[in-house]
Design a protein around this motif. Structure first.
Motif, short mmCIF file in Angstrom:
data_model
loop_
_atom_site.label_atom_id
_atom_site.label_comp_id
_atom_site.label_asym_id
_atom_site.label_seq_id
_atom_site.Cartn_x
_atom_site.Cartn_y
_atom_site.Cartn_z
N ARG A 1 0.75 -1.31 0.01
CA ARG A 1 -0.07 0.16 -0.15
C ARG A 1 1.02 1.32 -0.02
O ARG A 1 0.58 2.39 -0.80
CB ARG A 1 -0.87 -0.01 1.20
N GLU A 2 2.06 1.45 0.58
CA GLU A 2 2.90 2.45 0.85
C GLU A 2 3.44 2.68 -0.41
O GLU A 2 3.58 3.80 -1.13
CB GLU A 2 3.95 2.23 2.14
N ALA A 3 3.75 1.56 -1.25
CA ALA A 3 4.74 1.81 -2.35
C ALA A 3 3.47 2.43 -3.38
O ALA A 3 3.86 3.19 -4.24
CB ALA A 3 5.14 0.56 -2.67
N VAL A 4 2.36 1.95 -3.25
CA VAL A 4 1.22 2.61 -4.21
C VAL A 4 1.25 3.83 -4.19
O VAL A 4 0.94 4.50 -4.92
CB VAL A 4 -0.03 1.50 -4.26
N ARG A 5 1.08 4.45 -2.77
CA ARG A 5 1.04 5.71 -2.38
C ARG A 5 2.11 6.65 -2.89
O ARG A 5 1.91 7.45 -3.23
CB ARG A 5 0.70 5.81 -0.78
N ALA A 6 3.31 5.84 -2.60
CA ALA A 6 4.31 6.78 -2.87
C ALA A 6 4.54 7.10 -4.38
O ALA A 6 5.26 7.90 -4.91
CB ALA A 6 5.56 6.06 -2.44
N ALA A 7 3.92 6.17 -5.33
CA ALA A 7 4.06 6.26 -6.84
C ALA A 7 2.92 7.15 -7.17
O ALA A 7 3.01 7.40 -8.31
CB ALA A 7 3.86 4.84 -7.51
N GLY A 8 2.03 7.72 -6.22
CA GLY A 8 1.08 8.66 -6.66
C GLY A 8 -0.29 7.90 -7.35
O GLY A 8 -0.85 8.56 -8.12
N LEU A 9 -0.28 6.57 -6.77
CA LEU A 9 -1.48 5.90 -7.30
C LEU A 9 -2.57 5.62 -6.59
O LEU A 9 -3.62 5.15 -6.66
CB LEU A 9 -1.10 4.64 -7.95
N LEU A 10 -2.35 5.96 -5.39
CA LEU A 10 -3.25 6.06 -4.06
C LEU A 10 -3.92 7.34 -3.66
O LEU A 10 -3.21 8.21 -3.11
CB LEU A 10 -2.76 5.57 -2.88
N GLY A 11 -5.23 7.34 -4.27
CA GLY A 11 -6.07 8.66 -3.76
C GLY A 11 -7.30 8.32 -2.96
O GLY A 11 -7.36 7.22 -2.65
N GLU A 12 -7.94 9.30 -2.60
CA GLU A 12 -9.29 9.05 -1.69
C GLU A 12 -10.28 7.90 -2.35
O GLU A 12 -10.90 7.32 -1.49
CB GLU A 12 -9.80 10.40 -1.28
N THR A 13 -10.37 7.86 -3.41
CA THR A 13 -11.23 6.93 -4.15
C THR A 13 -10.68 5.80 -4.76
O THR A 13 -11.24 5.06 -5.51
CB THR A 13 -12.11 7.90 -5.19
N THR A 14 -9.41 5.51 -4.26
CA THR A 14 -8.67 4.48 -4.81
C THR A 14 -9.13 3.05 -4.05
O THR A 14 -8.87 3.31 -2.82
CB THR A 14 -6.96 4.46 -5.11
N ARG A 15 -9.18 2.07 -4.63
CA ARG A 15 -9.59 0.89 -3.99
C ARG A 15 -8.51 -0.11 -4.33
O ARG A 15 -8.25 -0.17 -5.52
CB ARG A 15 -11.13 0.27 -3.95
N PHE A 16 -8.32 -1.37 -3.60
CA PHE A 16 -7.52 -2.40 -3.85
C PHE A 16 -8.35 -3.69 -4.07
O PHE A 16 -9.25 -4.25 -3.01
CB PHE A 16 -6.70 -2.95 -2.89
#
Length: 638
Positions: free
Chosen positions: A19-34
């Motif tokens: 999750r942290e790597a996805v966030r650091a890559a700019g791919l995790l926003g408030e409306t992003t789901r896994f």
């Protein structure tokens, strides 16, 4: 926790790191789901070359979706480096949609309850208290209907639950289905076909008035192992009576077995149930779409039960927890998800010799590795068995509640009336086992073996001769096969480079449990999406990217992915690294006895050694002792 083996299940820390790597890559926003997170397993050669103490590179694969825009991505995270290593943007028109999210169920329920068309359809059936109506969102499939291309959708049926303990499946609201766009957050349309009254009879099997007085005649059965179990579990490495394997768990496939060896010899590198399709056979306007790919659309591992001693498992039990990711990529632990135990399994071998007077009996025993999951109305048990004689068996146990609809009356061909006015439609459960074989190594080949009797002739004057026809499957284009029970057809997986003491290739034989393959017409999108289920066997060359028989993204895929695409390469499969894909499962016309809760129905297959050992490998099993009650006593009545 740091993984010590490349195939160790993902830990909670690794889910958080993903999750942290996805966030650091700019791919995790408030409306992003896994929609999915799982271990990206290293290629087989890398794993086979791994030795204790070697570095353990780790990677995870995640399916992301922005629930506001519908944008979806397939990403691989290098957990060792802590970064996104690969990203692929999905085109839903050609790639399909990511699996259903947990929150999609609640969202669809809220949308239909607020929709005036749906409310009016309920009112026409006298249902004014909508708090009693349970919306049941279902995967939409792909049918080329106008306005649906590229939309992320579910189709919603409904049931009435008259009180909190009521079995809602007993009261289907027939003829109404809402088509819901999950991204727009809108009901696109409501199909309101000619319906029938909501069946009224209760199906609450917890109600004493339904089940009747409980039996008092069953006496206790106790299973004990006073000296403890015969297996050892070191982390996820399991050893038992010459068997060695690694136990894994995945949100999509559930229980996965890795590196199954017997007597220090490899047999199967990876075994899983990689997909299951459940097509229903009722063409009614409100039900024609009912086809569920439980692995690829819903992720069966996320619905694993927490097992309970004395209910799900008997005896001396060892449990393993499973960790999966929720919609936000956070780890969620399923306690006691996997059950491991031993079972007595009757006579292993026995002979009373008329010449020597020897009278010998040995008891069979098996190691059981299992989990149970609940997907909507059905409950599925997945059981892998390892036997003392080198046999591997898989058994699926199907139970739960059959799907229901209103019964239109006598002569209805597509369903069985299971209670007054209540129908259970015909359907199939077709599983696909992915068996990455390593019989004595990675150089394997498959022979199709049929038996037949010979006609009377000069070499067979009395017509009693029986022979085998052995056909080697040499290329992928020759290796999509049907079972033939009238020929006793089996498939032998042999290693051409390893011989037993008689000069025969060492081998294991796949014994299928024949049944109908997919019965949907071959021209349909369903047949294209579930093409794997049109054959009992496929054999492909090993490719680490070829994991799923219906493709990576099954939800709303237009078809053609998975095994048909793999097979099109027409690779050599004669004496190379191969994967078997075996389709099996029942075609179910429900019975009244299947209502209101269905007794277990079983299906599966067996892998048996054939020339793998030089002789019976269980000659060293000790005879039962007096403590095991192996004597001529017993109760006698006349």
């Amino acid at each position: 926790m740091i993984a010590t083996h490349p195939l160790a299940p993902m830990t909670a820390d690794e889910y958080r790191a993903t999750r942290e790597a996805v966030r650091a890559a700019g791919l995790l926003g408030e409306t992003t789901r896994f929609a999915y997170v799982g271990l990206e397993e290293p290629p087989k050669p890398d794993v086979l070359a791994h030795r204790d103490g070697d570095p353990v590179p780790r990677a995870a694969r995640a399916f992301l979706i922005d629930v506001h825009t519908g944008q979806s991505d397939d990403v691989v995270v290098d957990l060792t480096a802590g970064r996104v290593a690969r990203r692929h943007r999905l085109d839903p028109r050609t790639d399909g949609q990511v699996p259903i999210l947990d929150e999609d169920f609640a969202k669809a329920d809220e949308l239909v309850h607020a929709d005036p068309q749906w409310q009016a359809a309920m009112a026409r059936r006298g249902l004014t208290d909508l708090s009693l109506v349970r919306a049941c969102p279902l995967t939409a499939g792909s049918f080329g209907l106008d306005g649906e291309d590229g939309r992320r959708m579910v189709r919603v049926l409904a049931f009435v639950q008259e009180h909190p303990k009521d079995l809602a499946w007993a009261h289907p609201v027939d003829g109404v289905v809402a088509y819901v766009d999950l991204i727009e957050g809108a009901v696109l349309s409501v199909v309101d076909a000619a319906g029938h009254p909501v069946p009224a009879e209760t199906g609450d099997y917890d109600d004493p008035a339904v089940r009747g007085p409980e039996r008092t005649t069953l006496r206790p059965i106790e299973i004990t192992q006073p000296e403890g179990v015969s297996f050892t579990l070191d982390g996820h490495r399991l050893q038992w009576e010459g068997w060695s394997l690694r136990v894994g768990f995945d949100a999509r496939e559930g229980l996965v077995l890795h590196q199954i060896d017997v007597q220090d010899r490899p047999v199967v590198y990876r075994a899983s149930i990689a997909e299951m399709v459940v097509p229903y056979g009722d063409p009614a306007p409100a039900r024609f779409f009912q086809t569920y790919f439980d692995n690829g659309e819903y992720l069966i591992g996320k619905f694993a039960n927490s097992l309970e001693l004395g209910c799900d498992c008997l005896g001396e039990i060892v449990y393993l927890d499973a960790t999966v990711a929720d919609d936000h990529g956070e780890p969620r632990v399923i306690r006691n998800a996997v059950c491991i135990h031993e079972e007595d399994f009757g006579v292993l071998w026995k002979h009373t010799d008329i010449f020597s007077g020897s009278a010998q009996t040995r008891r069979q025993r098996r190691l059981v590795i299992s989990f149970f999951c609940t997907v909507g109305n059905y409950d599925y048990g997945f059981y892998w068995y390892l036997y003392l004689d080198g046999t591997i068996e898989f058994e699926a146990k199907l139970t739960g509640v059959v799907w229901t609809a209103a019964h239109p009356g006598p002569g209805h061909p597509y369903a069985t009336e299971v209670a007054p006015g209540l129908a259970a439609p015909a359907h199939q459960h077709l599983f696909s086992a992915r068996l990455d074989m390593t019989v004595d190594g990675t150089t394997n080949a498959v022979d199709e073996i049929d038996v037949r009797g010979l006609p009377v002739g000069p070499d067979n004057p009395y017509g009693n001769a029986i022979v085998r026809d052995v056909t080697r499957l040499r290329r992928e284009s020759q290796a999509d096969r049907l079972a033939a029970p009238e020929k006793g057809r089996v498939w032998r997986i042999a290693n051409p480079g390893v011989r037993n003491r008689l000069g025969q290739e060492t081998a294991y034989v796949l014994h299928p449990q024949p049944g109908p393959t997919l019965l949907a017409d071959g021209s349909t999108t369903l047949a294209r999406r579930a093409a794997f289920a049109t054959r009992h066997l496929w054999v492909t060359a090993y490719d680490p990217a070829e994991r799923y028989p219906a493709g990576d993204f099954v939800n709303q895929h237009p078809g053609g992915a998975g095994l048909p695409a793999f097979r099109a390469a027409d690779r050599d499969i004669d004496g190379t690294d191969i994967v078997l894909w075996h389709t099996f499962g029942p075609t179910h016309f429900p019975r009244p006895e299947d209502w209101p809760v269905m007794p277990v129905e079983r299906c599966g297959f067996t892998l048996r050694p054939y020339g793998f050992f030089d002789r019976n490998p269980t000659l060293d099993i000790p005879a039962p002792t007096a403590g095991d009650h192996c004597h001529a006593g017993g109760r006698y009545e006349h």
